[in-house]
Design a protein around this motif. Structure first.
Motif, PDB file in Angstrom:
ATOM      1  N   MET A 180     -14.909  31.312 -50.748  1.00  0.00           N
ATOM      2  CA  MET A 180     -13.924  30.418 -51.343  1.00  0.00           C
ATOM      3  C   MET A 180     -13.977  30.459 -52.874  1.00  0.00           C
ATOM      4  SD  MET A 180     -13.428  26.517 -50.309  1.00  0.00           S
ATOM      5  CE  MET A 180     -12.952  26.488 -48.620  1.00  0.00           C
TER       6      MET A 180
ATOM      7  N   TYR B 128     -12.401  33.858 -53.987  1.00  0.00           N
ATOM      8  CA  TYR B 128     -10.931  33.881 -53.900  1.00  0.00           C
ATOM      9  C   TYR B 128     -10.327  33.070 -55.041  1.00  0.00           C
ATOM     10  CZ  TYR B 128     -11.810  35.352 -49.061  1.00  0.00           C
ATOM     11  OH  TYR B 128     -12.260  35.989 -47.949  1.00  0.00           O
TER      12      TYR B 128
ATOM     13  N   ILE C 195      -7.771  34.629 -57.741  1.00  0.00           N
ATOM     14  CA  ILE C 195      -6.373  34.164 -57.848  1.00  0.00           C
ATOM     15  C   ILE C 195      -6.113  33.606 -59.249  1.00  0.00           C
ATOM     16  CG2 ILE C 195      -4.688  32.486 -56.988  1.00  0.00           C
ATOM     17  CD1 ILE C 195      -6.016  32.754 -54.226  1.00  0.00           C
TER      18      ILE C 195
ATOM     19  N   VAL D 210       0.841  31.961 -54.227  1.00  0.00           N
ATOM     20  CA  VAL D 210      -0.334  32.173 -53.360  1.00  0.00           C
ATOM     21  C   VAL D 210      -1.383  31.103 -53.688  1.00  0.00           C
ATOM     22  CG1 VAL D 210      -2.258  33.732 -52.841  1.00  0.00           C
ATOM     23  CG2 VAL D 210       0.052  34.646 -53.037  1.00  0.00           C
TER      24      VAL D 210
ATOM     25  N   TYR E  97      -2.772  28.246 -51.201  1.00  0.00           N
ATOM     26  CA  TYR E  97      -4.197  28.259 -50.867  1.00  0.00           C
ATOM     27  C   TYR E  97      -4.904  26.971 -51.343  1.00  0.00           C
ATOM     28  CZ  TYR E  97      -8.998  30.079 -50.796  1.00  0.00           C
ATOM     29  OH  TYR E  97     -10.337  30.258 -50.570  1.00  0.00           O
TER      30      TYR E  97
ATOM     31  N   SER F 257      -8.717  25.317 -50.513  1.00  0.00           N
ATOM     32  CA  SER F 257      -9.732  25.904 -51.394  1.00  0.00           C
ATOM     33  C   SER F 257     -10.463  24.819 -52.166  1.00  0.00           C
ATOM     34  CB  SER F 257      -9.081  26.854 -52.399  1.00  0.00           C
ATOM     35  OG  SER F 257      -8.444  26.094 -53.406  1.00  0.00           O
TER      36      SER F 257
END
Ligand code: SF4
Ligand code: SF4
Ligand code: SF4
Ligand code: SF4
Length: 487
Positions: A63, A66, A70, A192, A196, A200
């Motif tokens: 997590m 990511y 991002i 995105v 997310y 997240s």
């Protein structure tokens, strides 16, 4: 957060608040870049801590990775988009067609010269150096047509710095329609990221301020249990997984021995999220969470250092209570639960006070017959009654009896922190000295090098959740040791 509100939602929020808003005008342009720069610094620090510093006990789960990826794509695509828009001749021509108050070829050429000189566009036909009168004429047209919604690009300092770097290839990038491609990439990454977000750790952007606010207005011991439960659910989302609590945890050392990550408070938060969301956890996972919760000494150190102000100790205690209520077998270890509930006794309903404790006792007693025979206590070493009595005459002495061995005093001690293996050098650590006093073990208490290495900084005393006057007691012990030596 500010970047999201001011830049991403500018059409809804910023325009409604500021009638003269334009994304290319100051102070908005400067603020957008400043906030963006802060996010980039944050991403840089996160990567640096993980890859270069390798901060002990700072765990990186998928997590975290990511979220960093991002965010990095959003920020970098945004900066490159800004840079290519600054240098783009095509964008410049589109603006001229739409907003210029003249269509005279000569005048437009002076305006373009002014923009090449001052706004960093890269023109395929107009190149400097320019004569003063051409720039002055261009400035006049600029003031009439463009100045109302365009500040100098230097204020967009991140995009401007990149624009300077890409200047030699700016015409090629413009021909390849790079601003449009980067616009799509930037928006795609933002969508995105938004999709997310609720799943997240980045949800803390919203949850942390709300949790801080809730903590500020809720009074300990007086708040409604439903409100407390709501706040605690929010706190799970408010955690930024910064790892500060794990660096300070009094029992983190047990993680190195057992490998159970849920001993570390920052990881316990991750596992707790799964637990409260009723994820299908198998017996092994539940046992791991339980072990992490029970090994906690309730020292409160994690709560004290958490930058988001999460009441971590309360969470751990409630998890233990919840597990007991769900009739999970209590581990065969001395439960710190009882001690913590002792501290909280004044806030608890007397009827409920002993419930979890009784459950805990019964579960342990079922496996250990001696617990049902308290009159048969077997001393581990002979107690020096004379020493114990003498210790109890210190000015602050009896406070050592409140010690429940949470280890907080040893965790915060700068002398202990100084050594990789402090016990080898110092003998007993502060919390062990307090316990030896309680047990009347004079040789241990008076023989520890810790007494002489103590720098009387009072950290231990200030951080003791039980109000034990640790530093004063160490001081008294020194006096006692000197007196005994001179007899
Ligand atoms: S209360 Fe103390 S022992 Fe428990 S998790 Fe927090 S720092 Fe670690
Ligand atoms: S210190 Fe607070 S925010 Fe940081 S990992 Fe621990 S609980 Fe989460
Ligand atoms: S003296 Fe205070 S801080 Fe130290 S172990 Fe005992 S209760 Fe914890
Ligand atoms: S007063 Fe002494 S024992 Fe306490 S934290 Fe400071 S150095 Fe450590």
């Amino acid at each position: 957060m500010l970047l999201l509100l001011m830049h991403a939602l500018d059409g809804i929020i910023t325009e409604a608040l500021f009638s003269e808003y334009a994304s290319t005008l100051n102070p908005f342009m400067f603020l957008r870049d400043s906030f963006g720069f802060m996010v980039i610094v944050g991403i840089g620090i996160a990567i640096y801590r993980r890859i270069v510093m390798k901060v002990p006990r700072l765990k990186t789960n998928p997590m975290d990775s990511y979220a960093i990826i991002i965010l990095a794509i959003i920020m970098l695509s945004g900066i490159f988009l800004e840079a290519t828009k600054i240098t783009s001749h095509t964008r410049y021509q589109e603006m001229v067609e739409e907003y210029a108050d003249t269509d005279d070829e000569e005048e437009l050429r002076t305006l373009e010269s002014f923009w090449v000189q001052n706004f960093y566009i890269v023109s395929p036909t107009v190149k400097g150096p320019f004569k003063e009168e051409i720039l002055a004429q261009g400035a006049e047209i600029h003031d009439m047509s463009c100045a109302g919604c365009h500040s100098r690009p230097g204020s967009a300092f991140t995009g401007y710095a990149v624009a300077k770097i890409i200047k030699p290839v700016a015409l090629g990038l413009d021909r390849a329609n790079m601003p449009t491609l980067l616009w799509y990439l930037h928006f795609l990454a933002c969508f995105v990221g938004l999709a997310y977000l609720p799943f997240s750790k980045m949800f803390h952007i919203f949850a942390s301020p709300v949790s801080l606010l809730a903590n500020a207005v809720m009074e300990k011991g007086k708040s409604d249990p439903t409100n407390i439960a709501t706040r605690q659910v929010m706190e799970l989302d408010a955690c930024t997984h910064c790892g500060t609590c794990s660096r300070r945890c009094s029992v983190a050392v047990a993680f190195y021995k057992t490998g159970n990550m849920t001993i570390l408070p920052s990881e316990k938060m991750v596992f707790l999220k799964d637990y409260v969301s009723n994820k299908d956890l198998d017996e092994e996972a539940l046992r791991t969470i339980q072990e992490g919760a029970y090994l906690c000494t309730n020292c409160d150190r994690c709560t004290v250092v958490c930058p988001v102000g999460i009441n971590l100790r309360d969470l751990w205690v409630n998890v233990k209570e919840e597990m007991i209520q769900k009739k999970r077998p209590v581990p065969l270890v001395l439960s710190q639960l009882s001690f913590y509930r002792g501290i909280e006794r004044q806030y608890l309903d007397s009827k409920d006070y002993s419930k979890p404790l009784d459950g805990s006792k019964k579960a342990i007693a079922a496996k250990c017959e001696l617990i049902n025979r308290p009159e048969k206590i077997i001393p581990l070493t002979p107690v020096n009654k004379e020493f114990k009595d003498k210790a109890e005459t210190f000015s602050q002495a009896t406070t050592f009896t409140y010690c429940y061995s949470c280890e907080n005093c040893s965790t915060v001690c700068p002398v202990v922190e100084n050594y990789e293996n402090p016990q080898e050098v110092l003998g007993l650590l502060p919390h062990q000295i307090m316990r030896s006093l309680g047990l009347g073990l004079s040789d241990l208490a008076l023989g520890s090098n810790m007494l002489w290495d103590c720098v009387t900084c009072y950290q231990c005393q200030e951080h003791c959740p039980q109000g034990v006057k640790v530093t004063d007691i160490l001081y008294e012990l020194k006096n006692m040791a000197i007196k005994e030596a001179s007899l």
